[in-house]
Design a protein around this motif. Structure first.
Motif, short mmCIF file in Angstrom:
data_model
loop_
_atom_site.label_atom_id
_atom_site.label_comp_id
_atom_site.label_asym_id
_atom_site.label_seq_id
_atom_site.Cartn_x
_atom_site.Cartn_y
_atom_site.Cartn_z
N MET A 41 -2.28 1.70 -2.68
CA MET A 41 -1.29 0.68 -2.31
C MET A 41 -0.09 0.85 -3.23
SD MET A 41 -1.99 -3.40 -2.29
CE MET A 41 -0.85 -4.59 -1.67
N THR A 42 1.09 0.65 -2.67
CA THR A 42 2.32 0.72 -3.46
C THR A 42 2.95 -0.66 -3.49
OG1 THR A 42 2.67 3.04 -2.90
CG2 THR A 42 4.59 1.81 -3.68
N LEU A 43 3.25 -1.14 -4.68
CA LEU A 43 3.95 -2.41 -4.86
C LEU A 43 5.40 -2.11 -5.20
CD1 LEU A 43 1.34 -4.33 -7.03
CD2 LEU A 43 1.66 -4.41 -4.56
N LEU A 44 6.29 -2.89 -4.61
CA LEU A 44 7.72 -2.72 -4.85
C LEU A 44 8.29 -3.95 -5.53
CD1 LEU A 44 8.75 -1.26 -1.37
CD2 LEU A 44 8.35 0.01 -3.48
N THR A 73 -9.39 -4.75 -14.59
CA THR A 73 -8.04 -4.22 -14.73
C THR A 73 -7.87 -3.05 -13.79
OG1 THR A 73 -7.90 -4.92 -17.03
CG2 THR A 73 -6.41 -3.16 -16.35
N VAL A 74 -6.75 -3.02 -13.08
CA VAL A 74 -6.44 -1.94 -12.16
C VAL A 74 -5.31 -1.12 -12.77
CG1 VAL A 74 -5.61 -1.37 -9.84
CG2 VAL A 74 -7.15 -3.32 -10.15
N ALA A 75 -5.55 0.16 -12.92
CA ALA A 75 -4.51 1.04 -13.47
C ALA A 75 -3.36 1.15 -12.47
CB ALA A 75 -5.09 2.42 -13.75
N TRP A 76 -2.15 1.19 -13.00
CA TRP A 76 -0.97 1.38 -12.14
C TRP A 76 -0.16 2.55 -12.68
CZ3 TRP A 76 3.59 0.79 -14.77
CH2 TRP A 76 3.59 -0.01 -15.91
N ARG A 77 0.60 3.16 -11.76
CA ARG A 77 1.45 4.28 -12.12
C ARG A 77 2.82 4.06 -11.50
NH1 ARG A 77 2.91 8.53 -9.28
NH2 ARG A 77 1.35 8.16 -7.67
N ARG A 78 3.84 4.16 -12.31
CA ARG A 78 5.20 4.00 -11.81
C ARG A 78 5.60 5.27 -11.07
NH1 ARG A 78 9.87 1.32 -15.51
NH2 ARG A 78 11.16 0.60 -13.80
N ASP A 79 6.27 5.12 -9.95
CA ASP A 79 6.70 6.26 -9.16
C ASP A 79 7.72 7.07 -9.95
OD1 ASP A 79 6.64 7.12 -6.04
OD2 ASP A 79 8.60 7.53 -6.93
N ALA A 85 8.99 1.23 -7.68
CA ALA A 85 7.70 1.36 -6.99
C ALA A 85 6.57 1.61 -7.99
CB ALA A 85 7.76 2.50 -5.98
N PHE A 86 5.44 0.94 -7.76
CA PHE A 86 4.27 1.05 -8.62
C PHE A 86 3.05 1.32 -7.74
CE2 PHE A 86 7.47 -1.35 -10.72
CZ PHE A 86 7.35 -1.05 -12.07
N HIS A 87 2.32 2.38 -8.05
CA HIS A 87 1.17 2.79 -7.27
C HIS A 87 -0.12 2.31 -7.92
CE1 HIS A 87 3.90 5.31 -4.99
NE2 HIS A 87 4.33 5.84 -6.12
N VAL A 88 -1.02 1.78 -7.10
CA VAL A 88 -2.32 1.33 -7.56
C VAL A 88 -3.38 1.82 -6.58
CG1 VAL A 88 -1.42 -0.75 -8.68
CG2 VAL A 88 -2.22 -0.88 -6.34
N ASN A 89 -4.62 1.83 -7.02
CA ASN A 89 -5.74 2.10 -6.15
C ASN A 89 -6.61 0.85 -6.17
OD1 ASN A 89 -7.44 3.38 -4.43
ND2 ASN A 89 -8.34 4.74 -5.95
N VAL A 90 -6.60 0.11 -5.08
CA VAL A 90 -7.31 -1.16 -4.99
C VAL A 90 -8.82 -0.87 -4.92
CG1 VAL A 90 -7.61 -3.29 -3.67
CG2 VAL A 90 -5.35 -2.20 -3.80
N PRO A 91 -9.62 -1.47 -5.81
CA PRO A 91 -11.06 -1.23 -5.80
C PRO A 91 -11.73 -1.75 -4.53
CG PRO A 91 -10.39 -2.40 -7.81
CD PRO A 91 -9.21 -2.35 -6.90
N ALA A 92 -12.83 -1.10 -4.16
CA ALA A 92 -13.60 -1.52 -2.99
C ALA A 92 -14.04 -2.98 -3.15
CB ALA A 92 -14.82 -0.62 -2.84
N GLY A 93 -14.00 -3.70 -2.04
CA GLY A 93 -14.44 -5.09 -2.03
C GLY A 93 -13.39 -6.08 -2.49
#
Length: 140
Positions: A41-44, A73-79, A85-93
């Protein structure tokens, strides 16, 4: 599949809590809850502000960004190309992402005419300074 996932996530509501108790110190605390589904998922952060003549969103004033899902905690990475833009990987569930950050109001807005203005007695806030939103979300 991605379009269906995005459509499902958009059915939820973004909840925003702005804590302005430290406004006299030019500090605003923000908490967001955004609907989310497992996967990338990308957050803007707002870049183009109505009434401004350039990409003037005050991203440099966002500090202490933390993203969590299901008490993890969910790791994020700036584009690397789009600093809004910030990229995350949303955990299952996970059904939502909890995003917290602080907004530091600059002493001098330096040309950002729609910026906030804070004194010890009054805080004039612009909504666009306190939100992140999922990429692909259309405004209502």
């Amino acid at each position: 599949m991605a379009a269906a996932t995005l459509a499902w996530a958009q059915q939820g509501v973004i909840r925003l809590n702005v804590d302005a108790r430290d406004a006299p110190r030019k500090l605003i605390h923000v908490a967001l809850s955004l609907p989310a589904v497992a996967g990338p998922m990308t957050l803007l952060y707002p870049q183009w502000i109505p009434g401004e003549h350039g990409p003037t969103g005050p991203i440099a004033d966002v500090v202490n960004l933390k993203i969590r899902a299901k008490d993890q905690t969910v790791a994020w990475r700036r584009d690397s190309a789009n600093l809004f833009a910030f990229h995350v990987n949303v955990p299952a569930g996970s059904g939502a992402l909890d995003v917290t950050f602080d907004f530091i109001s600059p002493v001098d807005a330096g040309g950002f005419s729609a910026g906030s203005s804070m004194t010890t007695e009054l805080a004039v806030l612009s909504w666009n300074q306190f939100v992140f939103y999922p990429q692909g979300t259309l405004p209502d």
